[in-house]
Enzyme design. Structure first.
Site, PDB file in Angstrom:
ATOM      1  N   HIS A  56       0.849  -1.201   0.000  1.00  0.00           N
ATOM      2  CA  HIS A  56       0.000   0.000   0.000  1.00  0.00           C
ATOM      3  C   HIS A  56       0.877   1.241   0.000  1.00  0.00           C
ATOM      4  CE1 HIS A  56       0.772  -0.502   4.293  1.00  0.00           C
ATOM      5  NE2 HIS A  56       0.250   0.685   4.570  1.00  0.00           N
ATOM      6  N   HIS A  58       1.380   3.982   1.876  1.00  0.00           N
ATOM      7  CA  HIS A  58       1.916   4.766   3.000  1.00  0.00           C
ATOM      8  C   HIS A  58       3.442   4.893   2.928  1.00  0.00           C
ATOM      9  CE1 HIS A  58      -1.902   4.097   5.628  1.00  0.00           C
ATOM     10  NE2 HIS A  58      -2.018   5.138   4.832  1.00  0.00           N
ATOM     11  N   ASP A  60       5.735   4.873   5.103  1.00  0.00           N
ATOM     12  CA  ASP A  60       6.571   3.930   5.856  1.00  0.00           C
ATOM     13  C   ASP A  60       6.614   2.546   5.197  1.00  0.00           C
ATOM     14  OD1 ASP A  60       3.883   3.529   6.646  1.00  0.00           O
ATOM     15  OD2 ASP A  60       4.495   2.638   8.531  1.00  0.00           O
ATOM     16  N   HIS A  61       6.024   2.445   4.009  1.00  0.00           N
ATOM     17  CA  HIS A  61       6.143   1.210   3.209  1.00  0.00           C
ATOM     18  C   HIS A  61       6.764   1.478   1.841  1.00  0.00           C
ATOM     19  CE1 HIS A  61       3.670  -1.429   5.881  1.00  0.00           C
ATOM     20  NE2 HIS A  61       3.412  -0.222   6.372  1.00  0.00           N
ATOM     21  N   HIS A 114      -7.527  -0.476   5.533  1.00  0.00           N
ATOM     22  CA  HIS A 114      -6.448   0.396   6.044  1.00  0.00           C
ATOM     23  C   HIS A 114      -6.208   1.507   5.027  1.00  0.00           C
ATOM     24  CE1 HIS A 114      -2.736   1.487   8.105  1.00  0.00           C
ATOM     25  NE2 HIS A 114      -2.075   1.343   6.976  1.00  0.00           N
ATOM     26  N   ASP A 133      -0.322  -3.860   6.258  1.00  0.00           N
ATOM     27  CA  ASP A 133      -0.961  -3.306   7.457  1.00  0.00           C
ATOM     28  C   ASP A 133      -2.431  -3.710   7.558  1.00  0.00           C
ATOM     29  OD1 ASP A 133       1.445  -2.158   8.023  1.00  0.00           O
ATOM     30  OD2 ASP A 133       0.803  -0.087   7.709  1.00  0.00           O
ATOM     31  N   HIS A 171       4.364  -4.480  10.830  1.00  0.00           N
ATOM     32  CA  HIS A 171       4.845  -3.818  12.049  1.00  0.00           C
ATOM     33  C   HIS A 171       5.004  -4.803  13.200  1.00  0.00           C
ATOM     34  CE1 HIS A 171       4.366   0.429  10.772  1.00  0.00           C
ATOM     35  NE2 HIS A 171       3.374  -0.058  10.024  1.00  0.00           N
TER      36      HIS A 171
END
Ligand code: ZN
Length: 255
Positions: A56, A58, A60-61, A114, A133, A171
């Site tokens: 996805h 985001h 942080d990915h 998400h 996530d 995570h």
């Protein structure tokens, strides 16, 4: 030959994972939280990065994609619905599409909630699923873009995978997730066992993942919202599963 994996922490609590096909030498990073730890893992294994499979959009990915693409000229595979928000995408995929990493073959499962375009990658022959996530060990992702009903349906799709499927999530949230889950199912002995196991793993500096779908079904309250005892336990006897799920997710947001 069976797939090999290597799991490592990125940023503060993100997981990076490499998926390696020993036969062809192909290696995929599942998401790219940041380039440094992925490069370190490649160096440690001697594997060469050929693909990045994005779950996805985001940051942080995806923050590591540019640097990795520049260095390795790897292929970037991303969900079609989020390709515009992800840098340097080569190939977009949707529900039911196949993704190869060398000779390893994976299926794309759309898991919106998400984010609206979130996907998971299921390598059925290797019994591995990379779920980003959507599903966490004893938890699930925040419902940021979708609805609780949508997230519940997505979690049910993952719950339907074979029990021995190993789940890699985005995570390390297991300890906090278990603490919360105990408030939903205080009498679940298997959850108590997972708590003891996680405490030991964390004390030894080990990762708490991967986890299996079979174990999650027995202890993850977010996968158990359609069980009468879970609904009764939170004062929602007779309510629909999606409503029970929404209530559990709302309580977690406030915890
Ligand atoms: Zn996310």
């Amino acid at each position: 030959m069976p797939a090999e994996t290597r799991l490592f922490l990125c940023r503060s609590d993100n997981y990076g994972v490499l998926l390696h096909d020993p036969e062809s030498g192909a290696t995929a990073a599942i998401d790219a939280p940041e380039a440094g730890p992925i490069e370190a893992a490649l160096k440690a294994t001697g594997w060469k990065l050929t693909d990045i499979l994005v779950t996805h959009h985001h940051a942080d990915h995806t923050d590591g994609i540019r640097a990795l693409k520049e260095k390795y000229q790897c292929r970037v595979v991303a969900p079609a619905a989020e390709a515009g928000k992800i840098p340097l995408v080569d190939e977009t995929v949707r529900e039911g599409d196949k993704v190869s990493v060398g000779k390893l073959s994976g299926h794309v499962i759309e898991t919106p909630g998400h984010t609206l375009g979130h996907i998971a990658y299921w390598f059925h022959a290797d019994k591995l699923a990379f779920v980003g996530d959507t599903l966490f060990s004893i938890g699930c992702g925040r419902v940021i873009e979708g609805t609780p009903e949508m997230m519940w349906r997505s979690l049910c799709k993952l719950r339907d995978l074979p029990n021995d499927t190993e789940i890699f999530c985005g995570h390390e949230y297991t300890a906090a997730n278990i603490k919360f889950a105990r408030t939903i199912e205080p009498d679940n002995a298997l959850l108590a066992a997972r708590e003891a196991q996680a405490k030991q793993q964390i004390a030894q500096g080990e990762a708490t993942i991967p986890v299996t779908i079979g174990d999650e079904k027995l202890a993850n309250p977010f996968l158990r919202a359609d069980l009468p005892e879970v609904a009764v336990g939170i004062g929602m006897a007779g309510k629909e599963a999606a409503q029970v799920f929404a209530e559990i997710r709302a309580r977690k947001n406030k915890s």
